[in-house]
Motif scaffolding. Sequence first.
Motif, mmCIF file in Angstrom:
data_model
loop_
_atom_site.group_PDB
_atom_site.id
_atom_site.type_symbol
_atom_site.label_atom_id
_atom_site.label_comp_id
_atom_site.label_asym_id
_atom_site.label_seq_id
_atom_site.Cartn_x
_atom_site.Cartn_y
_atom_site.Cartn_z
ATOM 1 N N LEU A 31 29.102 -34.721 31.359
ATOM 2 C CA LEU A 31 27.899 -34.729 31.977
ATOM 3 C C LEU A 31 26.728 -35.013 30.508
ATOM 4 O O LEU A 31 25.831 -35.402 30.810
ATOM 5 N N LEU A 32 27.307 -35.037 29.463
ATOM 6 C CA LEU A 32 26.583 -35.387 28.352
ATOM 7 C C LEU A 32 26.158 -36.748 28.440
ATOM 8 O O LEU A 32 27.028 -37.868 28.797
ATOM 9 N N PRO A 33 24.972 -37.230 27.985
ATOM 10 C CA PRO A 33 24.587 -38.293 27.891
ATOM 11 C C PRO A 33 25.102 -39.287 26.786
ATOM 12 O O PRO A 33 24.368 -39.734 26.165
ATOM 13 N N GLY A 76 25.659 -35.036 17.181
ATOM 14 C CA GLY A 76 24.976 -33.903 17.422
ATOM 15 C C GLY A 76 25.807 -32.846 18.009
ATOM 16 O O GLY A 76 26.063 -31.752 17.584
ATOM 17 N N THR A 77 26.578 -33.032 19.399
ATOM 18 C CA THR A 77 27.279 -32.319 19.914
ATOM 19 C C THR A 77 28.645 -32.242 19.242
ATOM 20 O O THR A 77 29.246 -30.965 19.211
ATOM 21 N N GLY A 78 29.107 -33.429 18.744
ATOM 22 C CA GLY A 78 30.191 -33.272 17.928
ATOM 23 C C GLY A 78 30.397 -32.312 16.770
ATOM 24 O O GLY A 78 31.023 -31.300 16.553
ATOM 25 N N MET A 79 29.275 -32.246 16.094
ATOM 26 C CA MET A 79 28.898 -31.289 14.885
ATOM 27 C C MET A 79 28.508 -29.846 15.296
ATOM 28 O O MET A 79 29.203 -28.961 14.803
ATOM 29 N N ALA A 80 28.064 -29.953 16.589
ATOM 30 C CA ALA A 80 27.654 -28.352 17.018
ATOM 31 C C ALA A 80 29.134 -27.940 17.320
ATOM 32 O O ALA A 80 29.473 -26.771 17.331
ATOM 33 N N ILE A 120 38.786 -29.979 15.614
ATOM 34 C CA ILE A 120 38.429 -31.413 15.390
ATOM 35 C C ILE A 120 38.486 -32.392 16.285
ATOM 36 O O ILE A 120 38.020 -33.456 16.172
ATOM 37 N N LEU A 121 39.238 -32.055 17.521
ATOM 38 C CA LEU A 121 39.696 -33.191 18.593
ATOM 39 C C LEU A 121 38.280 -33.568 19.010
ATOM 40 O O LEU A 121 38.154 -34.735 19.379
ATOM 41 N N PHE A 122 37.287 -32.648 19.741
ATOM 42 C CA PHE A 122 36.131 -33.054 20.374
ATOM 43 C C PHE A 122 35.206 -33.892 19.362
ATOM 44 O O PHE A 122 34.603 -34.873 19.887
ATOM 45 N N PRO A 123 34.963 -33.373 18.041
ATOM 46 C CA PRO A 123 34.274 -34.031 17.264
ATOM 47 C C PRO A 123 34.751 -35.396 16.905
ATOM 48 O O PRO A 123 34.065 -36.419 16.693
ATOM 49 N N PHE A 145 34.005 -41.131 17.633
ATOM 50 C CA PHE A 145 34.668 -42.305 18.159
ATOM 51 C C PHE A 145 33.567 -42.902 19.287
ATOM 52 O O PHE A 145 33.267 -44.169 19.309
ATOM 53 N N MET A 146 33.179 -42.307 20.107
ATOM 54 C CA MET A 146 32.201 -42.691 21.197
ATOM 55 C C MET A 146 30.809 -43.124 20.666
ATOM 56 O O MET A 146 30.130 -44.197 20.650
#
Length: 102
Positions: free
Chosen positions: A24-26, A58-62, A76-79, A84-85
């Motif tokens: 649901l992240l924009p 921002g979300t990747g860093m958080a 590091i998977l989600f960042p 990449f997105m």
Amino acid sequence: PDIPIRSLLASFAGISIFWALINLLPVYPLDGGQILWHALGPRRKSLTLRISMFTAIGTGMALFFWSAQALGRPEILFPIILGFMAYQNYKRLMEPTQRRPW
């Protein structure tokens, strides 16, 4: 004997909720990015892609720093996925716009 099953089901529930929130992240092309795209309309493509890029970064860093604190090691998977997105959105933002002849 049913405690491992409860633990497994609780893990599945937690993972499902986590993925639903990430989705649901924009961030375009996630579902939240699709909602943002349609809410702002095609004329605001640039704004949509910018919001998407900054949200992904921002979300990747958080998530990176949160995992380092909470888990004791950075994940590091989600960042990487969100980075990449963000890069895909940057490339799309830099594409020349095509004017319709009418």
